[in-house]
Design a protein around this motif. Sequence first.
Motif, PDB file in Angstrom:
ATOM      1  N   ALA A 105       0.828  -1.203   0.000  1.00  0.00           N
ATOM      2  CA  ALA A 105       0.000   0.000   0.000  1.00  0.00           C
ATOM      3  C   ALA A 105       0.864   1.256   0.000  1.00  0.00           C
ATOM      4  CB  ALA A 105      -0.943  -0.003   1.197  1.00  0.00           C
ATOM      5  N   THR A 108       2.345   1.679  -3.509  1.00  0.00           N
ATOM      6  CA  THR A 108       1.304   2.125  -4.441  1.00  0.00           C
ATOM      7  C   THR A 108       0.963   3.587  -4.196  1.00  0.00           C
ATOM      8  OG1 THR A 108       0.431  -0.114  -4.534  1.00  0.00           O
ATOM      9  CG2 THR A 108      -1.043   1.654  -5.242  1.00  0.00           C
ATOM     10  N   LEU A 109       0.831   3.966  -2.946  1.00  0.00           N
ATOM     11  CA  LEU A 109       0.525   5.349  -2.601  1.00  0.00           C
ATOM     12  C   LEU A 109       1.630   6.288  -3.085  1.00  0.00           C
ATOM     13  CD1 LEU A 109      -1.573   7.113  -1.217  1.00  0.00           C
ATOM     14  CD2 LEU A 109      -0.432   6.662   0.955  1.00  0.00           C
ATOM     15  N   ALA A 113       1.147   9.311  -5.684  1.00  0.00           N
ATOM     16  CA  ALA A 113       1.507  10.656  -5.247  1.00  0.00           C
ATOM     17  C   ALA A 113       2.464  11.347  -6.219  1.00  0.00           C
ATOM     18  CB  ALA A 113       2.122  10.612  -3.849  1.00  0.00           C
ATOM     19  N   LEU A 138      -6.751   1.673  -0.772  1.00  0.00           N
ATOM     20  CA  LEU A 138      -6.378   3.079  -0.617  1.00  0.00           C
ATOM     21  C   LEU A 138      -7.558   4.000  -0.907  1.00  0.00           C
ATOM     22  CD1 LEU A 138      -2.827   3.032  -2.249  1.00  0.00           C
ATOM     23  CD2 LEU A 138      -3.377   3.222   0.192  1.00  0.00           C
ATOM     24  N   LEU A 143      -7.466   7.823   0.908  1.00  0.00           N
ATOM     25  CA  LEU A 143      -6.156   8.396   0.588  1.00  0.00           C
ATOM     26  C   LEU A 143      -6.002   8.670  -0.903  1.00  0.00           C
ATOM     27  CD1 LEU A 143      -4.074   6.097   2.936  1.00  0.00           C
ATOM     28  CD2 LEU A 143      -4.514   8.542   3.255  1.00  0.00           C
ATOM     29  N   VAL A 144      -6.746   7.926  -1.714  1.00  0.00           N
ATOM     30  CA  VAL A 144      -6.690   8.036  -3.171  1.00  0.00           C
ATOM     31  C   VAL A 144      -8.121   8.199  -3.667  1.00  0.00           C
ATOM     32  CG1 VAL A 144      -6.179   6.717  -5.277  1.00  0.00           C
ATOM     33  CG2 VAL A 144      -4.571   6.684  -3.386  1.00  0.00           C
ATOM     34  N   THR A 160      -4.035  11.475  -5.383  1.00  0.00           N
ATOM     35  CA  THR A 160      -4.145  11.490  -3.927  1.00  0.00           C
ATOM     36  C   THR A 160      -5.243  12.487  -3.544  1.00  0.00           C
ATOM     37  OG1 THR A 160      -2.378  13.134  -3.840  1.00  0.00           O
ATOM     38  CG2 THR A 160      -1.758  10.830  -3.468  1.00  0.00           C
ATOM     39  N   PHE A 164      -5.160  12.678   2.123  1.00  0.00           N
ATOM     40  CA  PHE A 164      -3.752  12.273   2.041  1.00  0.00           C
ATOM     41  C   PHE A 164      -2.856  13.426   2.500  1.00  0.00           C
ATOM     42  CE2 PHE A 164       0.081  12.596  -0.633  1.00  0.00           C
ATOM     43  CZ  PHE A 164       0.763  11.450  -0.256  1.00  0.00           C
TER      44      PHE A 164
END
Length: 195
Positions: A105, A108-109, A113, A138, A143-144, A160, A164
């Motif tokens: 995660a 990926t985040l 971003a 996410l 967050l996404v 994002t 986030f």
Amino acid sequence: MQQTSPEDTGVTAGSEPSLRAALEAILLIVDEPVAEVTLAQVLERPSRKIAEALAGLSAEYTEAGRGFDLREVAGGWRLYTRAECAALVERFVRDGQQARLTQAALETLAVVAYRQPVSRARVAAVRGVNSDGVMRTLTARGLVEEAGTDPESQAVLYRTSSYFLERLGLRSLEELPALAPFLPDDVETLEEQQK
């Protein structure tokens, strides 16, 4: 500390609350940062006065050593607990539950971003593994979020969210650290070898 009269800071019986009291009341109930312009419209006060009052409250809370802080993040203002109190608050809120992001995660985040807006396929290409499940997680955590579709492939694009930025304590994406210092010096050579 700046001297203020009771009418500047409080609420007296049968009268309107002061600007500072009104700001505190609103900031206690918001669940995401609120912009100065929005506060100025709601309270029918000039933006300059709102900005001064917010900065004054923030400084006052810091000087008094309160367990909370007023911070400007993600384009607005919100109350937060102080970093020194984080362990206590976490213990109270989580009550032993674990809610950390997995390595997948986090990877990926990071891709979202730094490459946003980006499709799931592009995230998978960068990571080298399918990221559909992680993207759903996410997105579910806020967050996404979806950012439209790619005009060529019609793939859903992701970016994002303001949540986030809020969780990372950033005002905007420009505050993300630069990636260049973490990349190898011969990154072009590595890319050519992979082809």
